[in-house]
Write an enzyme that holds these catalytic residues in place. Structure first.
Site, PDB file in Angstrom:
ATOM      1  N   ASP A  71       0.762  -1.338  -0.002  1.00  0.00           N
ATOM      2  CA  ASP A  71      -0.023  -0.016   0.115  1.00  0.00           C
ATOM      3  C   ASP A  71       0.662   1.454  -0.073  1.00  0.00           C
ATOM      4  O   ASP A  71       0.439   2.264  -0.571  1.00  0.00           O
ATOM      5  CB  ASP A  71      -1.105   0.123   1.080  1.00  0.00           C
ATOM      6  CG  ASP A  71      -1.770  -1.376   1.135  1.00  0.00           C
ATOM      7  OD1 ASP A  71      -2.133  -1.586  -0.027  1.00  0.00           O
ATOM      8  OD2 ASP A  71      -2.346  -1.428   2.219  1.00  0.00           O
ATOM      9  N   GLY A  72       2.024   1.111   0.625  1.00  0.00           N
ATOM     10  CA  GLY A  72       2.839   2.477   0.946  1.00  0.00           C
ATOM     11  C   GLY A  72       3.252   2.742  -0.754  1.00  0.00           C
ATOM     12  O   GLY A  72       3.556   3.946  -0.995  1.00  0.00           O
ATOM     13  N   GLY A  86      -0.977   3.942   5.853  1.00  0.00           N
ATOM     14  CA  GLY A  86       0.131   3.308   6.113  1.00  0.00           C
ATOM     15  C   GLY A  86       1.294   4.100   6.349  1.00  0.00           C
ATOM     16  O   GLY A  86       2.468   3.962   6.707  1.00  0.00           O
TER      17      GLY A  86
HETATM   18  N1  LIG Z   1      14.365   0.837  -2.098  1.00  0.00           N
HETATM   19  C1  LIG Z   1      13.543   1.125  -1.077  1.00  0.00           C
HETATM   20  N2  LIG Z   1      14.118   1.090   0.003  1.00  0.00           N
HETATM   21  C2  LIG Z   1      13.703   1.710   1.175  1.00  0.00           C
HETATM   22  N3  LIG Z   1      12.125   1.896   1.236  1.00  0.00           N
HETATM   23  C3  LIG Z   1      11.468   1.883   0.087  1.00  0.00           C
HETATM   24  C4  LIG Z   1      12.180   1.481  -1.158  1.00  0.00           C
HETATM   25  N4  LIG Z   1      11.214   1.626  -2.019  1.00  0.00           N
HETATM   26  C5  LIG Z   1      10.150   1.895  -1.407  1.00  0.00           C
HETATM   27  N5  LIG Z   1      10.165   2.088  -0.271  1.00  0.00           N
HETATM   28  C6  LIG Z   1       9.416   2.546   0.725  1.00  0.00           C
HETATM   29  O1  LIG Z   1       8.768   1.365   1.488  1.00  0.00           O
HETATM   30  C7  LIG Z   1       7.639   1.325   2.276  1.00  0.00           C
HETATM   31  C8  LIG Z   1       6.871   0.317   2.113  1.00  0.00           C
HETATM   32  O2  LIG Z   1       6.579  -0.466   0.905  1.00  0.00           O
HETATM   33  P1  LIG Z   1       5.510  -1.181   0.596  1.00  0.00           P
HETATM   34  O3  LIG Z   1       4.200  -0.612   0.956  1.00  0.00           O
HETATM   35  O4  LIG Z   1       5.824  -1.812  -0.710  1.00  0.00           O
HETATM   36  O5  LIG Z   1       5.671  -2.588   1.697  1.00  0.00           O
HETATM   37  P2  LIG Z   1       5.078  -2.797   2.845  1.00  0.00           P
HETATM   38  O6  LIG Z   1       5.133  -1.745   3.995  1.00  0.00           O
HETATM   39  O7  LIG Z   1       5.756  -4.070   3.547  1.00  0.00           O
HETATM   40  O8  LIG Z   1       3.445  -3.292   2.474  1.00  0.00           O
HETATM   41  P3  LIG Z   1       2.120  -2.650   2.969  1.00  0.00           P
HETATM   42  O9  LIG Z   1       2.349  -1.201   2.626  1.00  0.00           O
HETATM   43  O10 LIG Z   1       1.034  -3.290   2.162  1.00  0.00           O
HETATM   44  O11 LIG Z   1       1.816  -2.948   4.443  1.00  0.00           O
HETATM   45  C9  LIG Z   1       6.763   2.333   1.279  1.00  0.00           C
HETATM   46  O12 LIG Z   1       6.514   3.469   2.044  1.00  0.00           O
HETATM   47  C10 LIG Z   1       7.971   2.960   0.304  1.00  0.00           C
HETATM   48  O13 LIG Z   1       7.994   4.302   0.319  1.00  0.00           O
END
Ligand SMILES: Nc1ncnc2c1ncn2[C@@H]1O[C@H](COP(=O)(O)OP(=O)(O)OP(=O)(O)O)[C@@H](O)[C@H]1O
Length: 552
Positions: free
Chosen positions: A208-209, A512
């Site tokens: 979702d992020g 999130g």
């Molecule tokens: N290469 C990266 N390194 C670190 N953080 C990143 C990178 N690419 C994206 N992000 C950040 O990571 C955060 C979390 O990503 P993402 O939403 O894909 O996964 P999640 O938090 O595990 O899943 P959900 O949001 O569904 O709970 C996002 O806010 C995004 O901005």
């Protein structure tokens, strides 16, 4: 339905049986021809029953390709079926790959191979089917893909390479893939550098992020290119022309689940390929006339804000951090005082407690959505906007605004089961201070069939706009000096939760992400696309075309 003229019809061989195969602009069908000597040659089992007609919608055909029958049967040392006499008699073949609806909203790619007597006929079939596919204008041809390698279980790259890329290649979709190197990489790239004109859509592989990053990047870019000031809540936003697709590879993937019905990368990839789209409501969050963020799913203060703030400090735990922080936050049982003001949506069909569920072609979304089309008068001119605000002061364990059901695998019906994806409203859920036991009952009801709103400390309103002001400040920047002592004390309490005193402020969980301000004003803008999937509202694509923000 209007009868479509036939484009092609032939008798072709499929799994050693003759089939009458027919194509029109809408459907490819095949039906076994019942003959006395049914099998052309030796019998292998095939799943198609005699006389039963099979069909696949042209819009769900992914690709068609000619098959080299000789190379298929020549001995390359690997195990393979014995060449059939029938394929000797029918030496030319083509394969159609199409979407097969499996179980629980899951889509799979299936193949069916037809054998022809003549090469010219085979080519005619391939060419005619390709022409029909080319005529499908809603399908993307060039996609910009962002992969978050650190989302969820850090499987984004593997999921894309193994499950998604082969399907895009099959469907002749060209891609430009960017593996993000830091948080907000995708957002900033979309906002500044990306050559958007080259693409028919953008895809995020993540949670979702990541989806939120895409929304912010695309919407901001569109407004900037058109000279629109996002900081003004009254400003009419310009629609984006690109759609966003989500390949679930995050921890919760709530937006994918709520729109597709399942978190499955293959299903999402197939929805993207066939060009499905789903309109979505978007909330814009402001503080003191300054734009903070957009939200498409949950804006949560109190419980969900605290869970997120705590879980962000425990990213090293992986997805288990949500359980841990959820349990810990439940035990601390903090409540927050403040004033919620909101503008009820009185001119619409549906209520947050009815039994309707948003589906593709949702009547309620269509009806209520009409109000926000460009042909209608601006919303702030509607009578209800003049003095229709309601104000509630109190102590709240949670203040949640759900712009969609927020269903996820843990809570299949979601925070607000009857919320609509695109009706221009959000469901404001207020959970007042109550005992831990009652709060637990309320939380557990999200996972059961019982109504989570049927409790005297919970109320839900379908609203167009709302504001929240915490008790201890007029706004975050105009702190009452007299309360500074309390704030300091509350901070100490927050750092030492063994103390039973509640802190003055929680954080807002905005899809999130943590918002830096407690006092916010929320309105809705509209992201609009079109719905093609007939079974459910579910589709992986979001048509990003932003329409009216709501004015006062
Ligand atoms: N290469 C990266 N390194 C670190 N953080 C990143 C990178 N690419 C994206 N992000 C950040 O990571 C955060 C979390 O990503 P993402 O939403 O894909 O996964 P999640 O938090 O595990 O899943 P959900 O949001 O569904 O709970 C996002 O806010 C995004 O901005």
């Amino acid at each position: 339905m209007e009868k479509q003229p036939r484009l092609l019809a032939s008798q072709l061989l499929l799994k050693n049986s003759l089939f009458e195969v027919s194509l029109n602009r809408v459907l490819l069908t095949w039906k076994e021809i019942a003959t006395k000597k049914k099998r052309v040659s030796g019998g292998i089992h095939h799943p198609f029953k005699v006389g039963t007609s099979h069909g696949v919608s042209v819009s769900e055909i992914l690709a068609v390709r000619e098959l080299d029958v000789d190379s298929e049967t020549k001995d390359d040392g690997r195990w393979q079926k014995m060449p059939q006499k029938s394929t000797e008699a029918y030496p030319y073949a083509f394969t159609v790959s199409y979407v097969e609806r499996a179980w629980q909203h899951r889509w799979r790619c299936s193949d069916v191979t037809f054998h022809c007597l003549e090469g010219a006929l085979c080519q005619q079939w391939v060419q005619t089917i390709r022409e029909q596919l080319t005529a499908l204008t809603s399908r993307p041809k060039h996609l910009l893909v962002y992969i978050n390698p650190y989302g969820g279980k850090q499987q984004g790259e593997r999921i894309y390479e193994q499950k998604v890329a082969p399907l895009f290649t099959l469907a002749s979709i060209s891609t430009h893939v960017i593996v993000t190197e830091h948080a907000n990489h995708a957002r900033d790239h979309l906002r500044t550098e990306a050559e958007l004109k080259k693409y028919d859509g953008v895809v995020c592989v993540g949670g979702d992020g990541m989806f939120s990053e895409m929304v912010h990047g695309l919407v901001s870019r569109t407004q900037r290119d058109n000279g629109v000031d996002q900081n003004s809540p009254e400003e009419k936003l310009v629609p984006c022309t690109l759609r966003i697709g989500i390949i679930p590879a995050g921890s919760t993937d709530c937006i994918c689940y709520a729109t597709v019905g399942i978190n499955d990368p293959v299903t999402s990839a197939l929805h993207i390929i066939v060009g499905d789209a789903q309109p979505m409501d978007v909330c814009s969050v402001h503080h003191n006339n300054t734009f903070l963020r957009y939200s498409v799913s949950l804006l949560g203060y109190g419980f969900y804000g605290d869970v997120l703030a705590d879980s962000e400090r425990k990213r090293w735990m992986g997805p288990a951090r949500y359980d841990f922080s959820g349990f810990k936050t439940f035990l601390t049982h903090h409540y927050y005082e403040g004033t919620v003001s909101f503008l009820p949506a009185t001119d619409i069909l549906g209520t947050p407690r009815d039994k309707t569920r948003c589906r593709a072609g949702c009547f309620i979304c269509q009806h209520n959505g009409q109000l926000y089309s460009e042909d209608h008068q601006p919303l702030f001119l509607l009578p209800e906007y003049k003095g229709g605000w309601r104000v509630i002061r109190g102590k709240f364990l949670a203040i949640n605004a759900a712009s969609m059901s927020c269903a996820c695998p843990r809570s299949p019906k979601g925070l607000s089961p009857a919320a609509h994806l695109a009706d221009g409203t959000t469901d404001l859920i207020l959970v007042r201070k109550c005992s831990r036991f009652n709060f637990l009952r309320h939380l557990l009801r999200h996972t059961s069939k019982y109504d989570q709103f049927d409790m005297n400390f919970v109320e839900v309103h379908r609203v167009r706009r709302f504001r929240f002001t915490p008790r201890y400040c007029q706004s975050d920047s105009e702190l009452d000096l007299r309360e500074n002592g309390k704030r300091l004390f509350s901070q100490i309490c927050r750092d030492h939760p063994a103390c039973s005193c509640s802190p003055a402020y929680s954080s807002w969980n905005c899809d999130g992400e943590i918002l830096p301000h407690a006092a916010i004003e929320v309105g809705l803008v509209r992201i609009k696309g079109k719905i093609l999937d007939e079974n459910l509202l579910q589709s992986a694509q979001t048509g990003v075309k932003v329409h009216l923000p709501f004015g006062q």
